[in-house]
Scaffold this motif. Structure first.
Motif, PDB file in Angstrom:
ATOM      1  N   LEU A 154       0.824  -1.200   0.000  1.00 26.46           N
ATOM      2  CA  LEU A 154       0.000   0.000   0.000  1.00 26.46           C
ATOM      3  C   LEU A 154       0.865   1.260   0.000  1.00 26.46           C
ATOM      4  N   SER A 155       1.885   1.283   0.857  1.00 31.41           N
ATOM      5  CA  SER A 155       2.742   2.465   0.979  1.00 31.41           C
ATOM      6  C   SER A 155       3.595   2.686  -0.268  1.00 31.41           C
ATOM      7  N   ILE A 156       4.116   1.605  -0.814  1.00 29.13           N
ATOM      8  CA  ILE A 156       4.933   1.717  -2.027  1.00 29.13           C
ATOM      9  C   ILE A 156       4.095   2.237  -3.193  1.00 29.13           C
ATOM     10  N   LEU A 157       2.884   1.682  -3.353  1.00 27.47           N
ATOM     11  CA  LEU A 157       2.006   2.110  -4.437  1.00 27.47           C
ATOM     12  C   LEU A 157       1.547   3.558  -4.247  1.00 27.47           C
ATOM     13  N   ALA A 158       1.306   3.935  -2.990  1.00 24.89           N
ATOM     14  CA  ALA A 158       0.883   5.319  -2.727  1.00 24.89           C
ATOM     15  C   ALA A 158       1.940   6.296  -3.207  1.00 24.89           C
ATOM     16  N   PHE A 159       3.199   6.012  -2.945  1.00 24.01           N
ATOM     17  CA  PHE A 159       4.291   6.886  -3.389  1.00 24.01           C
ATOM     18  C   PHE A 159       4.410   6.879  -4.907  1.00 24.01           C
ATOM     19  N   ALA A 160       4.447   5.675  -5.489  1.00 23.10           N
ATOM     20  CA  ALA A 160       4.671   5.567  -6.936  1.00 23.10           C
ATOM     21  C   ALA A 160       3.525   6.183  -7.740  1.00 23.10           C
ATOM     22  N   VAL A 161       2.300   5.881  -7.338  1.00 28.21           N
ATOM     23  CA  VAL A 161       1.140   6.361  -8.100  1.00 28.21           C
ATOM     24  C   VAL A 161       0.990   7.876  -7.972  1.00 28.21           C
ATOM     25  N   THR A 162       1.123   8.410  -6.769  1.00 25.79           N
ATOM     26  CA  THR A 162       0.970   9.862  -6.607  1.00 25.79           C
ATOM     27  C   THR A 162       2.085  10.614  -7.311  1.00 25.79           C
ATOM     28  N   LEU A 163       3.296  10.068  -7.319  1.00 29.96           N
ATOM     29  CA  LEU A 163       4.391  10.711  -8.043  1.00 29.96           C
ATOM     30  C   LEU A 163       4.103  10.738  -9.544  1.00 29.96           C
ATOM     31  N   LEU A 164       3.577   9.631 -10.054  1.00 32.43           N
ATOM     32  CA  LEU A 164       3.212   9.574 -11.472  1.00 32.43           C
ATOM     33  C   LEU A 164       2.123  10.596 -11.785  1.00 32.43           C
ATOM     34  N   LEU A 165       1.137  10.693 -10.908  1.00 30.56           N
ATOM     35  CA  LEU A 165       0.045  11.641 -11.137  1.00 30.56           C
ATOM     36  C   LEU A 165       0.515  13.092 -11.080  1.00 30.56           C
TER      37      LEU A 165
ATOM     38  N   ILE B 280      -1.443  11.969   1.157  1.00 29.95           N
ATOM     39  CA  ILE B 280      -1.780  10.561   0.873  1.00 29.95           C
ATOM     40  C   ILE B 280      -0.692   9.627   1.388  1.00 29.95           C
ATOM     41  N   VAL B 281       0.566   9.920   1.054  1.00 30.61           N
ATOM     42  CA  VAL B 281       1.669   9.045   1.465  1.00 30.61           C
ATOM     43  C   VAL B 281       1.848   9.076   2.983  1.00 30.61           C
ATOM     44  N   GLY B 282       1.751  10.257   3.578  1.00 27.24           N
ATOM     45  CA  GLY B 282       1.869  10.357   5.028  1.00 27.24           C
ATOM     46  C   GLY B 282       0.766   9.592   5.742  1.00 27.24           C
ATOM     47  N   ALA B 283      -0.446   9.666   5.203  1.00 28.41           N
ATOM     48  CA  ALA B 283      -1.568   8.938   5.805  1.00 28.41           C
ATOM     49  C   ALA B 283      -1.353   7.432   5.714  1.00 28.41           C
ATOM     50  N   CYS B 284      -0.848   6.959   4.574  1.00 32.14           N
ATOM     51  CA  CYS B 284      -0.554   5.525   4.425  1.00 32.14           C
ATOM     52  C   CYS B 284       0.506   5.069   5.423  1.00 32.14           C
ATOM     53  N   ALA B 285       1.528   5.895   5.613  1.00 30.86           N
ATOM     54  CA  ALA B 285       2.576   5.569   6.582  1.00 30.86           C
ATOM     55  C   ALA B 285       2.003   5.519   7.997  1.00 30.86           C
ATOM     56  N   ALA B 286       1.134   6.469   8.330  1.00 26.50           N
ATOM     57  CA  ALA B 286       0.529   6.505   9.662  1.00 26.50           C
ATOM     58  C   ALA B 286      -0.374   5.302   9.890  1.00 26.50           C
TER      59      ALA B 286
ATOM     60  N   CYS C 256      12.234   3.726  10.697  1.00 26.54           N
ATOM     61  CA  CYS C 256      12.691   5.105  10.451  1.00 26.54           C
ATOM     62  C   CYS C 256      12.026   5.700   9.216  1.00 26.54           C
ATOM     63  N   GLY C 257      11.861   4.877   8.180  1.00 27.16           N
ATOM     64  CA  GLY C 257      11.210   5.353   6.960  1.00 27.16           C
ATOM     65  C   GLY C 257       9.784   5.794   7.206  1.00 27.16           C
ATOM     66  N   VAL C 258       9.054   5.028   8.015  1.00 24.81           N
ATOM     67  CA  VAL C 258       7.672   5.381   8.341  1.00 24.81           C
ATOM     68  C   VAL C 258       7.630   6.690   9.127  1.00 24.81           C
ATOM     69  N   ILE C 259       8.513   6.822  10.099  1.00 22.63           N
ATOM     70  CA  ILE C 259       8.563   8.056  10.895  1.00 22.63           C
ATOM     71  C   ILE C 259       8.898   9.253  10.016  1.00 22.63           C
ATOM     72  N   VAL C 260       9.882   9.078   9.132  1.00 22.83           N
ATOM     73  CA  VAL C 260      10.276  10.164   8.222  1.00 22.83           C
ATOM     74  C   VAL C 260       9.090  10.593   7.356  1.00 22.83           C
ATOM     75  N   SER C 261       8.349   9.620   6.818  1.00 27.55           N
ATOM     76  CA  SER C 261       7.221   9.957   5.944  1.00 27.55           C
ATOM     77  C   SER C 261       6.141  10.729   6.686  1.00 27.55           C
ATOM     78  N   ILE C 262       5.842  10.318   7.920  1.00 28.56           N
ATOM     79  CA  ILE C 262       4.819  11.023   8.701  1.00 28.56           C
ATOM     80  C   ILE C 262       5.261  12.455   8.993  1.00 28.56           C
ATOM     81  N   VAL C 263       6.522  12.604   9.408  1.00 30.62           N
ATOM     82  CA  VAL C 263       7.055  13.931   9.730  1.00 30.62           C
ATOM     83  C   VAL C 263       7.110  14.812   8.482  1.00 30.62           C
ATOM     84  N   VAL C 264       7.591  14.240   7.375  1.00 30.57           N
ATOM     85  CA  VAL C 264       7.686  15.000   6.120  1.00 30.57           C
ATOM     86  C   VAL C 264       6.308  15.482   5.682  1.00 30.57           C
TER      87      VAL C 264
END
Length: 427
Positions: free
Chosen positions: A79-90, A110-116, A192-200
């Motif tokens: 879910l998280s990988i697709l959220a990043f890839a799809v939103t970047l493409l869009l 969207i990506v932050g919510a998926c990470a959370a 750490c990646g999840v924390i970074v995404s939420i903070v970002v």
């Protein structure tokens, strides 16, 4: 009887018996995924043996979903990988143009919510074993096996010796950690990646609404690419569990299973009858699926244990292999659950009487033992184990085979259990 009077030849014979039987079970019954027929066949095999020296044996059926406990790792990572890839493409297709301060406003949310969401599910499943994901899976029948040996006098106490018969799905992080330990670095990358995404995501949204200077401009225009850290961590999480491969489970936890069996077998062979303590050997299924078997047992017997006037305690044995780490675990479930202090100290004192002066009170800082399920249900419990907390290189992978059994560690566990049983009955 005092432990010092117990015939040690009986202990040694039971260690040899256990090594032989564990080897036989692995060869004869095959992979023991939680809830499968091989687990039930193994329990039936144990029943046939224990019928000869127990007053009562039987099974209790319950329902469980074997993959529900860990399959979320596949779902949330994908879910998280697709959220990043799809939103970047869009973004590059111009779909988010004019929404927010820039095109990355909605994608960050969207990506932050998926990470959370991923973090919350992981905490519920692995942090507090809440069985959150079970509602999404079809359940199947599984069984707990029990065997009871009555005392010669009135039953005033009950001591449960428990081990689980099911084995774990293989953890690739540990399989490939033979020379370099990859478990904690890779899991650390995911966390750490999840924390970074939420903070970002939070900072990017704030920066889009307020003036944060140069830092704010960076977060608005370039912060989205920091989610790549989360994506890398999620890629390792996706490959973390191999659901097609089951560990042989020789140490984790056929050693605990046979500790429960031999606790009674040794008393029978030595002709020892306890005064007022009923001994229950319990062989659960579903520990590797989130402590399911013990949860079901504790729920079914809670009123009985609380209201019948018989003091009840449980010692859960889980892996007897690394003798230098033979300890009693007074804290459990990622150190969030406290096991019974008095019972834990009793096992420590009994261990000293058996010759193991170096035993300490420890904490299960990653994962949980069946003792945590008892403790959360309000039933006195503690855990006995001898496993390198690093964790051991055989933990949850194909290296946990019969040739990794350590008779010396098994013998130590059996001696501590015997000493505890005799001390529990006497006191």
């Amino acid at each position: 009887m005092k432990y010092s009077d117990f015939p040690q030849a009986v202990v040694k014979e039971n260690v040899k018996y256990s090594v032989k039987e564990i080897t036989n079970v692995i060869k004869r019954y095959g992979p023991r995924e939680s809830g499968n027929d091989n687990c039930y066949a193994t329990q039936k095999h144990l029943k046939k043996e224990m019928d000869t020296f127990c007053d009562e044996t039987g099974f209790e059926e319950y329902q469980m979903a074997p993959k529900a406990f860990l399959f979320f790792t596949k779902v949330v990572s994908l879910l998280s990988i697709l959220a990043f890839a799809v939103t970047l493409l869009l973004v590059y297709l111009g779909v988010f143009e004019g929404v927010g301060k820039n095109d990355f406003f909605v994608p960050n949310i969207i990506v932050g919510a998926c990470a959370a969401i991923s973090a919350c599910i992981a905490f519920l499943q692995l942090g507090v074993y809440a069985d959150f994901c079970d509602i999404f899976y079809k359940k199947k029948p599984a069984h707990n096996f029990y065997a009871v040996r009555k005392p010669k006098g009135e039953v005033k106490k009950r001591l449960i010796i428990s081990g689980h018969v099911d084995a774990a799905y293989e953890w690739r992080h540990l399989l490939y950690s033979k020379k370099v330990h990859l478990m904690f670095p890779l899991m650390g990358l995911t966390i750490c990646g999840v924390i970074v995404s939420i903070v970002v995501a939070v900072l990017a949204v704030i920066a889009s609404c307020t003036d944060m200077g140069g830092f704010g401009n960076f977060m608005v225009n370039w912060g989205f690419y920091l989610h790549i850290i989360m994506v890398l961590g999620m890629c390792t999480l996706f490959y973390f569990v191999d659901f097609s491969t089951i560990s042989p489970g020789a140490n984790d936890n056929l050693t605990g299973t046979y500790a429960a069996v031999c606790a009674i077998r040794m008393l029978d062979m030595a002709g020892v009858e306890l005064e007022n303590t009923e001994i229950v050997a319990m062989v659960t299924d579903g520990e590797e699926a989130g402590l399911k078997g013990t949860k079901a047992w504790a729920k079914a017997h809670k009123d009985e244990y609380e209201n019948e006037g018989v003091e009840t305690a449980a010692i859960c044995v889980d892996t007897l292999c690394d003798l230098e780490y033979l300890n009693v675990y007074s804290r459990d479930m990622n150190s969030l659950v406290k096991n019974d202090a008095d019972l834990s100290n009793l096992v420590i004192e009994a261990g000293k009487e058996a010759g193991y002066e170096d035993m300490k009170l420890g904490s299960v800082f990653m994962g949980a033992s069946d003792a945590a399920a008892f403790s959360k249900a309000g039933i006195k419990a503690t855990a006995l184990a001898a496993m390198d907390p690093a964790p051991a290189d055989y933990y949850h992978n194909r290296r946990d085979s019969a040739d990794r059994l350590n008779p010396e560690a098994i013998e130590a566990g059996y001696k501590v259990l015997l000493s505890t049983i005799l001390k529990f009955d006497e006191e």
